[in-house]
Every structure is written in C-alpha cells, then in structure tokens.
Design a protein around this motif. Structure first.
Motif, PDB file in Angstrom:
ATOM      1  N   THR A 189       0.866  -1.118  -0.025  1.00 16.49           N
ATOM      2  CA  THR A 189       0.165   0.063  -0.039  1.00 16.49           C
ATOM      3  C   THR A 189       1.091   1.202   0.009  1.00 16.49           C
ATOM      4  O   THR A 189       2.132   0.965  -0.077  1.00 16.49           O
ATOM      5  CB  THR A 189      -0.871  -0.073   1.217  1.00 16.49           C
ATOM      6  OG1 THR A 189      -1.680   1.127   1.087  1.00 16.49           O
ATOM      7  CG2 THR A 189      -0.056   0.161   2.613  1.00 16.49           C
ATOM      8  N   PHE A 190       0.169   2.360   0.235  1.00 15.49           N
ATOM      9  CA  PHE A 190       0.845   3.608   0.043  1.00 15.49           C
ATOM     10  C   PHE A 190       0.734   4.498   1.181  1.00 15.49           C
ATOM     11  O   PHE A 190      -0.593   4.837   1.580  1.00 15.49           O
ATOM     12  CB  PHE A 190       0.560   4.388  -1.309  1.00 15.49           C
ATOM     13  CG  PHE A 190       1.366   5.122  -2.069  1.00 15.49           C
ATOM     14  CD1 PHE A 190       2.777   4.580  -2.363  1.00 15.49           C
ATOM     15  CD2 PHE A 190       1.294   6.616  -1.904  1.00 15.49           C
ATOM     16  CE1 PHE A 190       3.467   5.305  -3.235  1.00 15.49           C
ATOM     17  CE2 PHE A 190       2.162   7.225  -2.914  1.00 15.49           C
ATOM     18  CZ  PHE A 190       3.239   6.715  -3.417  1.00 15.49           C
ATOM     19  N   VAL A 196       4.622   0.733   1.141  1.00 12.59           N
ATOM     20  CA  VAL A 196       4.779   0.172   2.659  1.00 12.59           C
ATOM     21  C   VAL A 196       4.026  -1.093   2.606  1.00 12.59           C
ATOM     22  O   VAL A 196       3.344  -1.336   1.620  1.00 12.59           O
ATOM     23  CB  VAL A 196       4.310   1.015   3.786  1.00 12.59           C
ATOM     24  CG1 VAL A 196       5.142   2.357   4.010  1.00 12.59           C
ATOM     25  CG2 VAL A 196       2.950   1.331   3.423  1.00 12.59           C
ATOM     26  N   VAL A 197       4.378  -1.860   3.473  1.00 12.85           N
ATOM     27  CA  VAL A 197       3.639  -3.232   3.642  1.00 12.85           C
ATOM     28  C   VAL A 197       3.111  -3.464   4.985  1.00 12.85           C
ATOM     29  O   VAL A 197       3.630  -2.644   6.057  1.00 12.85           O
ATOM     30  CB  VAL A 197       4.710  -4.493   3.364  1.00 12.85           C
ATOM     31  CG1 VAL A 197       5.085  -4.597   2.173  1.00 12.85           C
ATOM     32  CG2 VAL A 197       5.910  -4.385   4.406  1.00 12.85           C
ATOM     33  N   HIS A 212       5.384   4.179   9.161  1.00 11.01           N
ATOM     34  CA  HIS A 212       5.064   5.339   8.665  1.00 11.01           C
ATOM     35  C   HIS A 212       3.651   5.375   9.227  1.00 11.01           C
ATOM     36  O   HIS A 212       2.791   6.576   9.390  1.00 11.01           O
ATOM     37  CB  HIS A 212       4.559   5.126   6.929  1.00 11.01           C
ATOM     38  CG  HIS A 212       6.226   5.593   6.495  1.00 11.01           C
ATOM     39  ND1 HIS A 212       6.562   6.613   6.370  1.00 11.01           N
ATOM     40  CD2 HIS A 212       7.151   4.677   5.956  1.00 11.01           C
ATOM     41  CE1 HIS A 212       7.877   6.773   5.627  1.00 11.01           C
ATOM     42  NE2 HIS A 212       8.157   5.599   5.444  1.00 11.01           N
ATOM     43  N   ASP A 213       2.809   4.367   9.689  1.00 11.48           N
ATOM     44  CA  ASP A 213       1.441   4.590  10.171  1.00 11.48           C
ATOM     45  C   ASP A 213       1.231   3.249  10.933  1.00 11.48           C
ATOM     46  O   ASP A 213       1.697   2.164  10.819  1.00 11.48           O
ATOM     47  CB  ASP A 213       0.447   4.755   8.824  1.00 11.48           C
ATOM     48  CG  ASP A 213      -0.956   5.302   9.354  1.00 11.48           C
ATOM     49  OD1 ASP A 213      -0.973   5.642  10.551  1.00 11.48           O
ATOM     50  OD2 ASP A 213      -1.762   5.260   8.493  1.00 11.48           O
ATOM     51  N   GLU A 227      15.296  -2.220   3.039  1.00 13.74           N
ATOM     52  CA  GLU A 227      15.976  -2.343   1.574  1.00 13.74           C
ATOM     53  C   GLU A 227      15.282  -1.495   0.491  1.00 13.74           C
ATOM     54  O   GLU A 227      15.978  -1.684  -0.860  1.00 13.74           O
ATOM     55  CB  GLU A 227      16.061  -3.748   1.182  1.00 13.74           C
ATOM     56  CG  GLU A 227      14.685  -4.396   1.159  1.00 13.74           C
ATOM     57  CD  GLU A 227      15.103  -6.047   0.933  1.00 13.74           C
ATOM     58  OE1 GLU A 227      15.189  -6.288  -0.131  1.00 13.74           O
ATOM     59  OE2 GLU A 227      14.803  -6.655   1.759  1.00 13.74           O
ATOM     60  N   VAL A 228      14.078  -0.802   0.523  1.00 12.64           N
ATOM     61  CA  VAL A 228      13.580  -0.173  -0.485  1.00 12.64           C
ATOM     62  C   VAL A 228      13.741   1.370  -0.144  1.00 12.64           C
ATOM     63  O   VAL A 228      12.961   2.279  -0.758  1.00 12.64           O
ATOM     64  CB  VAL A 228      12.204  -0.651  -0.807  1.00 12.64           C
ATOM     65  CG1 VAL A 228      12.058  -2.091  -1.246  1.00 12.64           C
ATOM     66  CG2 VAL A 228      11.213  -0.525   0.427  1.00 12.64           C
TER      67      VAL A 228
END
Length: 790
Positions: A189-190, A196-197, A212-213, A227-228
């Motif tokens: 997702t974003f 992100v996962v 992030h959330d 790694e991303v």
C-alpha cells in the motif's frame, strides 16, 4: 422603461420563460437582463435577427450553440498576475472555445439570406492556437498528458520504471518463507507518498524499516522496508519533479490565456448575443408568434394571446387562452373598456401592454399577421389594488401618487394603462376624478387604455372624437364571459347577473333590483339595446363581407375561365391558320407542277391566263387565312330587304359564313346552310356578306389536260417515300383536273414500306374514293389502283 410597469405587466416573468430556451449560462443571463428599447431602427434589426433564426429553424437547423461550463470566474482569476489555472479549469475553458469555434463555422456555411446572423459570426475571433495547445497538453479529465512536454514524458517514464523496481523488491519480501509470520496482509500500500507493507504490530521488529502509520486497532503497522528506502527516496524525488513540471506547463498555458483575455471576453459576448437571438426564435415558435411591423398607427394585434397564459396552458395548469383583437382605430387615442367583471378587461389591458414591451425588446408577438406595433418612449401601467405599506399609504393614496408621477413624465409617444382607476373611494368623486385624469391624458395626445365601470367615462368616449368605447362581450343568455372585445359600444357591468351566476341568493338579487332607480334601469336598457343593435349591424356587416368575397371569387373564376377560353380559341385559330397555310402552300406547289408539265408538253397557257391563275391562288390564300383571323370590331350590316336565297350571310357574334337558304313569309325566320348544316335563326341575327354570284359560263373555263398516257400509269418504283408521295399527290391533282376517274400506281413490292406509306396517304386524301391492288397476273401487290372522286 418604467420599472414598476415592467413588474405589474409581469415582464420579468416572461423573461424567465425566455431564459428557459437558452443553451448557455451567459445566454440565460442575457435573457434575464433584456430591456425594451425605444430606438425604432434598432428594434427592427433585433426583430429581423429573430426572423432569420426562425427561418433557419424551419429549414431544420438546430441551435449553433451547446452548453458549456461557466468560464467567467476563471477568466477573472487568470487576469491576476502569478495565478495558475488547474487542468480542470482549462478543460472548462476548452468547452467554451469549441462552442465558439462551432458557432463561427456554422454561420460561415450560411448564405447571404441571413446577413444579420452572419454579422455576429464575423465578430467571433478564431483562437486555434490556444485551443490546440490545451487539447495537446490537457486530457479530458483535467490531468496533463504524458507528452505535454518532453521533460514531463521523461520524468513519467522514469517514475514507471522506479515503481516497477520497488514493487518487484517488495513482492520478493512478501514471498520469503522466513517472514511469512510477519505479514498482517500480503498487500503493498501507499503511505506518505511511499510504498509500505502491512506488518503485525507484535512482529514489527522482525522487519527492519521505517514505520509510517499504525491502524486504529493498533494491530497493524505500515512499514517501509529498509531495503527499499533508497528506491522510495528516488520515487519521491521524481514525484516532486513531475509536480514542478506540471506546474510549469499549467503556468505557461495560463499565461497564454491571460494574453487572449480580451478576445475571450469578446467571443463570450458574441456567444451570449447569439444565444439570446436563438432563445427568442425558439420562444417565437413555441408561441406561434409573428414579427410585428413598426409604424405610427396602432398598435394592432389580431388574435392576440397573453404569452404567460399560453405558457400556463402548455404546462397543463390553466385553460386554453382566448385570442382577442387589440387595436387603436384611426385617430383614436383613448380606449375605454367596460363590461362585466370576469369578462377579461384587465387581461386585455395587460396583453396590450406586454405585447408592446415584447415588440420593443425585439421579440416576436403571439398573434396573427399582420401585426403592427408602435414604438413608445415610455409605457406606464397602474394595475391592481396595491397598498404602499412602506410609506403608510392606502390603495387610493398609492394610486394617486403613481398617477401624479405619470403626469410628470408622460408625452404624446407614451402608452398609459389604467385598470379600474379611482374605484377605492366615493364613487361620485372617484368618477369625477377619473374623468379629469382621462381628459388630461386625452389632451396630452398619448395613447391611453382605461378599464372602468364608471358611466361618466363611457359618456366621455361617446362625446370625444379621439376616444372610443370598447366592451367585453358576454353571452346574452348565460352571461358567461366571451373574452372578446367589441369596439364602438360601451359595456354593461351586469353586476346582478354575475352575482346570480355565482350562486347568490335570488331573494338578495331581487332586493337589489328593487333599489335601482328608474333612471338607472333606463340607462341599462339603453346600453343593452345599443349592444344588441351593434351586434345585429356587425352580423349584417359580416354577411355583406362574405357576399362581397363570394362575388369576388365568382368574378375571378369567370375571368379565369374567360382567359382560358380565349387562350384555347387562339390556339385553335393558330393551328387552323397553320393548316390552311400548309394547304395553300401545297396548292401553289401543285399549280407550279401543272405549269411545268404544261410547258414540257408545249401547252403553256397565255401569260395573262397564268397571271390570272396566280392571282386566284393568292385570293384563295387571303380568304382562307382571313377567315381564321380574329376579326376587328365591325359595324352590323343587316341583310337588305331584298335579300334572297343564295346570298352569303354571317351569323352575328361569330365568324361563321353560310348561304341563305330561305326566308319566312314575315321576313323574320331564316334558314342558313353553314358547312353543310342547316341552321334556323331570325333574320335580324344575320349580317349581309355578299350577294349571290351567277355561275361562270362554260366559255370562260380553263381546261388543262396534262395526261399524255392513255394507260394512266404512274411509276414510283425505287423512289424515296417523300419523293414518291409528292409524285402521287401531283398525279392525283392532274387526274382530277383532267377528269380522269382512275389511275394506277406502280410501286413494286420490295420491303413493303413504300406500299404502306402510299396506302396511308390515300386513306386521308379527299379526292380518293377508294383503292385496291391489281390481279396477281397483272401486277398484284406491286400496283395500286386509285379510284378518284368525280
């Protein structure tokens, strides 16, 4: 134009209906802002524009305009330096540009039959460059196209590549067996513009990365794997570069729009003008309206309909409106409309006022042709029982204030409409005051229409040359209103009859009738008698008009038949004349042949005989053609008393000449032989032509016998059909002149064409009594024996 008049005549309500026919928002506003003009030349142009648009509609053309988004606010916004229009705002502007270009192209295809409409199209300035730049850069949904610029295309291609790389890396993580207990859901997702996962909160430390959330249930953390991170950083950088390039392109397009603002505003005005014209034309067709003429006399509207009543009826919210005849007859300046309540007095007043406002606004008027409107400088209307609560004025006081304002502004080019003026006060004083107002307006020479029940105003219309009574008609038996106007007679209020019609107690009606004075009764009876007399005279007038129309139609039909008969007579005469000329021509040819044959046989007549024969042929020709030529008028020459059988006479009134066969003993009855038919007539219907001529003596006969062959044989074998027929015709004439009763035509058998032509020719020849072929052993089908008349 007086604002209060526009309101009471419901002009603004009419404009709302007009606006409903508009295609664009600017057109609707233009309709609602429409005001009447007092410039006659301008009004004529406006009316002709509507007529041109209506003609285009009748020919199947729809409006050249279509709806587009409101663009005036964004044009005002773009006028400010530094502002940038969004992509969706540019697509709104694009819809207007396309409509403007479509309208320009539509009128460029029209011919010179629509000069006024085309003149508007000429004002539209093409803006192809702006239109093409927006189309090339902005997609229909308002986003910028990838190829809006080379830089934007490069950035978006890199973005796609980087996204694929990030997604591939993250999909690899989701597929690892050692991390399968970490994932809450195997989805990418974003969050915060980064991929992100979804990781279980309890296992978040098992996957290195940035959180992030967190979900509301605290069960899920959205982690950007370590790694991303660099790849996401690159995506974020490219995203900012994309936004910067998009903003740069939009700013550039906005700058172009800003430069074109004057032309955009001008085109927007032209589109609004065209939409207004088309709205008027659509409403004209909806109302079955016509273009009125503008003149000094009138106004005059035949079968006029109040437009608001028509709209209400079309929507099924009212009865069918009644057409009425509205007019100011010659030299009339004041109309006094009277009659029963509910009879349509106020409706007639309002219809006249509103139709006049429509005409002066460049609108067609709902009536029948011919329609004539007068251009008024001002129109004033005092209608209804209105109180001025703001200034604490009663209905009567409000009326007086309004009328005083009118007196200060009215002139001879004004129209004043007064509905039941001075009724909200003492009737005696109110009638006197109303009469004073009417007298003042009459002397000011303006056109005035007043509805009233006051007898004093009706009397004024009777005694004043510039005024006329008009009554609203009602059925004499039922007292129901007819909603029509009768010019020249005052109306009866019929208050008691109307009250009875509405169901009032009969006892009250009789009581009220008892309170009427003898003078009142006599006045009512006189008016009713006058009304009945006027109706009878009108009916007589209508009957006389119908009779006159029938006579005119009969006269036109008779004249048409007479012209047809004369034309047919002339055609027959021309045909007979041509036939006679052909007969004479052939006679001359035969005569010349006879002379040539005679010369060959040395039997040429003496020169004087030849000259005489030529003269005789000319005389025959003159007589034949003269008989078929319409004679010039001539005086009647009655047959002399000594007329005797054998004389040539003419039947009066015709060209028929015959031989008088007999006269009765009293000299009145006569028999004439005309073309072999005996005609009985009176001698006074005969014209003398020529006395009987004694037959020529035998010693003066010319005997030409040109036949040298005792066998009477004529050979035409091998000749062309035309040449052979000439020889046959000549041979028959020679045989008749020589007294020969029979000749033989040798034509052979061949194809049979010459034999058939000769047979057809002999059938119609007047000198041939019959013909047949010879016996087989004497020539058979190759020889035709012709038997000639004696």
């Amino acid at each position: 134009m007086d604002d209060q008049t526009l309101e009471v005549l419901e002009y603004t309500a009419l404009l709302r209906h007009l606006a409903s026919f508009a295609s664009t928002e600017v057109g609707r506003e233009r309709c609602l802002d429409l005001k009447p003009s007092s410039d006659a030349e301008k009004i004529r142009l406006l009316l002709r524009e509507v007529t041109e648009a209506g003609d285009l509609m009748d020919r199947g053309s729809s409006s050249p305009l279509s709806s587009f988004e409101e663009v005036r606010p964004l044009l005002e916004y773009a006028a400010v330096q530094g502002t940038i229009l969004e992509g969706t705002e540019l697509t709104d502007l694009l819809s207007f540009l396309r409509v403007s270009e479509s309208a320009r192209a539509f009128f460029s295809d029209q011919d010179i039959r629509y000069p006024l409409l085309c003149s508007h199209a000429y004002r539209l300035t093409p803006q192809d460059e702006l239109l093409n730049r927006i189309v090339k850069a902005v997609a229909p949904d308002g986003t910028l196209r990838d190829d809006a610029s080379p830089e934007l295309l490069r950035i978006r291609r890199r973005l796609q590549q980087e996204k694929r790389t990030v997604l591939q890396r993250m999909e690899g993580l989701l597929g690892r067996n050692d991390l399968k207990e970490v994932w809450q859901d195997k989805v990418i997702t974003f969050r915060n513009d980064r991929f992100v996962v979804a990781v279980k909160s309890g296992a978040r430390h098992a996957l290195p990365g940035i959180i992030h959330d967190i979900s509301q249930s605290k069960a899920t953390c959205f982690v950007e794997p370590a790694e991303v991170v660099d790849l996401n950083n690159e995506l974020s950088l490219l995203g900012r570069m994309e936004k910067d390039e998009v903003r740069r392109i939009l700013a550039e397009l906005t700058s172009v729009v800003r430069e074109e603002l004057p032309l955009l505003h001008e085109n927007l005005e032209v589109v609004a003008d065209i939409d207004l014209i088309w709205s008027k034309a659509r409403m004209s067709r909806f109302l079955d309206a016509v273009e009125p003429e503008l003149g000094e006399e009138g106004p005059t509207f035949h079968d006029a309909v109040h437009p608001l009543l028509y709209f209400r009826w079309k929507k099924g919210k009212g009865p069918t409106p009644k057409p009425i005849y509205l007019s100011f007859p010659d030299d009339t300046r004041v109309l006094v409309i009277s009659g029963a309540n509910m009879g349509g007095k106020t409706a007639a007043l309002k219809t006249l006022g509103l139709l006049s406002l429509m005409a002066q606004s460049g609108m067609h008027v709902p009536c029948r042709e011919p329609a004539r409107a007068v251009v008024f400088d001002r129109i004033f209307a005092v209608i209804g029982d209105e109180q001025d609560l703001v200034h604490d004025l009663s209905t009567f006081s409000s009326q007086m204030k309004r009328i005083m304002t009118i007196f200060s502004r009215v002139n001879e080019r004004s129209l004043v409409l007064l509905d039941e003026v001075c009724t909200n006060t003492d009737p005696v004083e109110g009638g006197a005051l109303a009469l004073a107002f009417l007298d003042r307006l009459g002397r000011m020479k303006c056109r005035t229409v007043v509805t009233t029940h006051y007898g004093s105003l009706k009397a004024y219309a009777v005694t004043n040359d510039q005024a006329m009574n008009v009554s609203v008609e009602t059925d004499a038996e039922t007292h129901h209103p007819a909603y029509t106007l009768k010019y020249g007679v005052p109306g009866v209020s019929n208050a008691l009859a109307v009250a009875s019609l509405l169901g009032m107690d009969r006892e009250l009606i009789r009581k009220a009738e008892g309170f009427l004075s003898p003078a009142d009764r006599e006045a009512l009876n006189l008016i009713q008698d006058l009304d009945r007399t006027h109706s009878r005279l009108k009916e007589e007038e209508r009957r006389a008009a119908r009779t006159a129309e029938e006579l005119e139609r009969a006269k036109a039909a008779y004249e048409g038949m007479n012209r047809e008969l004369q034309a047919e007579r002339q055609r027959i005469l021309d045909e007979e004349r041509r036939s006679a000329q052909e007969v004479v021509r052939r006679a001359e040819q035969n005569f010349r042949r006879i002379l040539r044959e005679a010369r060959k046989l040395r039997q040429t007549p003496k020169p004087q005989e030849e000259h005489r024969l030529h003269a005789e042929i000319k005389e025959i020709r003159r007589e034949v053609i003269g008989k078929l030529t319409p004679p010039a008028p001539r005086s009647y020459t009655p047959p002399p008393a000594t007329a005797k059988p054998g004389d040539l006479v003419r039947l009066r009134g015709s060209n028929q000449v015959g031989v008088l066969m007999s006269l009765g003993g009293n000299g009145e009855d006569a028999q004439v032989m005309v073309k072999g038919i005996k005609v009985k007539t009176r001698s006074d219907k005969l014209e003398f032509v020529q006395a009987v001529v004694a037959p020529a003596s035998a010693e003066h006969r010319v005997d030409l016998r040109p036949f040298p062959h005792p066998s009477r044989e004529v050979k035409v074998v091998g000749m062309r059909v035309e040449d052979a027929l000439d020889v046959v015709d000549k041979s028959i004439d020679e045989a008749v002149l020589s007294g020969v009763g029979e000749i033989e035509l040798v034509h052979g058998i061949g194809t049979g064409r010459l034999k058939a032509a000769i047979s057809g020719f002999l059938k119609d020849h007047s000198a041939v009594r019959g013909f047949h072929h010879k016996d087989p052993h004497k020539g058979g089908q190759g020889v035709t024996v012709v038997e000639l008349s004696a």
